[in-house]
Motif scaffolding. Structure first.
Motif, PDB file in Angstrom:
ATOM      1  N   ASN A   5       0.829  -1.215   0.000  1.00 39.04           N
ATOM      2  CA  ASN A   5       0.000   0.000   0.000  1.00 39.04           C
ATOM      3  C   ASN A   5       0.858   1.257   0.000  1.00 39.04           C
ATOM      4  OD1 ASN A   5      -2.300  -1.538   0.053  1.00 39.04           O
ATOM      5  ND2 ASN A   5      -2.669  -1.278   2.236  1.00 39.04           N
ATOM      6  N   LYS A   8       2.441   1.587  -3.498  1.00 39.84           N
ATOM      7  CA  LYS A   8       1.462   1.994  -4.523  1.00 39.84           C
ATOM      8  C   LYS A   8       1.173   3.482  -4.433  1.00 39.84           C
ATOM      9  CE  LYS A   8      -0.888  -2.352  -5.270  1.00 39.84           C
ATOM     10  NZ  LYS A   8      -1.725  -3.267  -4.520  1.00 39.84           N
ATOM     11  N   SER A   9       1.053   3.986  -3.228  1.00 41.81           N
ATOM     12  CA  SER A   9       0.767   5.402  -3.025  1.00 41.81           C
ATOM     13  C   SER A   9       1.961   6.266  -3.426  1.00 41.81           C
ATOM     14  CB  SER A   9       0.401   5.634  -1.558  1.00 41.81           C
ATOM     15  OG  SER A   9       0.245   7.005  -1.286  1.00 41.81           O
ATOM     16  N   HIS A  12       3.252   7.099  -7.152  1.00 46.88           N
ATOM     17  CA  HIS A  12       2.675   8.182  -7.954  1.00 46.88           C
ATOM     18  C   HIS A  12       3.661   9.346  -8.109  1.00 46.88           C
ATOM     19  CE1 HIS A  12      -1.390   6.628  -8.503  1.00 46.88           C
ATOM     20  NE2 HIS A  12      -1.329   6.188  -7.251  1.00 46.88           N
ATOM     21  N   GLU A  40      -2.144  11.999  -3.892  1.00 45.74           N
ATOM     22  CA  GLU A  40      -1.992  10.572  -4.196  1.00 45.74           C
ATOM     23  C   GLU A  40      -0.915   9.919  -3.319  1.00 45.74           C
ATOM     24  OE1 GLU A  40      -3.214  10.445  -8.898  1.00 45.74           O
ATOM     25  OE2 GLU A  40      -1.162  11.025  -8.390  1.00 45.74           O
ATOM     26  N   GLY A  41      -0.014  10.717  -2.761  1.00 45.07           N
ATOM     27  CA  GLY A  41       1.048  10.166  -1.936  1.00 45.07           C
ATOM     28  C   GLY A  41       0.834  10.315  -0.441  1.00 45.07           C
ATOM     29  N   SER A  43      -1.457   9.141   1.777  1.00 48.52           N
ATOM     30  CA  SER A  43      -1.705   7.946   2.596  1.00 48.52           C
ATOM     31  C   SER A  43      -0.433   7.111   2.720  1.00 48.52           C
ATOM     32  CB  SER A  43      -2.858   7.112   2.030  1.00 48.52           C
ATOM     33  OG  SER A  43      -2.492   6.525   0.796  1.00 48.52           O
ATOM     34  N   GLY A  44       0.337   6.998   1.652  1.00 42.67           N
ATOM     35  CA  GLY A  44       1.584   6.240   1.709  1.00 42.67           C
ATOM     36  C   GLY A  44       2.604   6.894   2.619  1.00 42.67           C
ATOM     37  N   THR A 125       1.128  16.441   5.719  1.00 39.11           N
ATOM     38  CA  THR A 125       0.129  15.382   5.643  1.00 39.11           C
ATOM     39  C   THR A 125      -0.707  15.245   6.905  1.00 39.11           C
ATOM     40  OG1 THR A 125       1.747  13.746   6.360  1.00 39.11           O
ATOM     41  CG2 THR A 125       1.504  14.079   3.984  1.00 39.11           C
TER      42      THR A 125
END
Length: 143
Positions: A5, A8-9, A12, A40-41, A43-44, A125
């Motif tokens: 996860n 994937k984040s 991007h 898009e980044g 959460s990662g 974030t």
């Protein structure tokens, strides 16, 4: 919260920028992952902060001089877990200046933000925002 996860984040991200500091006591050096859409980044990045310990994490840079891209691995020195982000565009001069000014064993912060990554348009974030602190970095050529 899985490594997949996080990757994937953060995958991007399309660029990486290196920001040295003139005064380490006032402002740490930083490496910025650049996104066209930083959301898009987020959460990662947050999961990375939760899973990897500050000051116990290493960044390994695998540069490809032929394509001006690099892959990076963010590695926990405690668990050995690694986050791999591939095909980040970088500017050779920007990386070389960072390497010249910043000792490889000195802590720096890892941030996410907007492209171009050589600018410092970062995304906080969380409130309060506390960036990921990386213990050291290594650079090698991609084979």
């Amino acid at each position: 919260m899985t490594i997949d996860n996080i990757e994937k984040s953060l995958q991007h991200a399309t660029q990486i920028g290196f920001h040295s500091t003139d005064n380490y006591e006032k402002e740490p050096p930083a490496i910025l992952l650049g996104f066209d859409n930083p959301q898009e980044g987020v959460s990662g990045y947050d999961q990375l902060i939760d899973k990897f310990q500050n000051n116990e994490t290493t960044l390994i840079i695998f540069k490809d001089r032929t394509s001006n891209t690099m892959d990076i691995s963010i590695v926990s020195k405690v668990t050995g877990d690694a986050i791999n982000i591939k095909q980040l565009k970088y500017l050779t001069e920007n990386l070389n200046n960072f390497i010249k000014k910043e000792p490889k064993d000195r802590r720096f912060i890892l941030l996410i933000g907007y492209n171009p990554a050589i600018d410092t348009h970062i995304v906080a974030t969380r409130e309060p925002f506390s960036p990921m602190v990386i213990d050291k970095y290594e650079v090698s050529d991609k084979h």
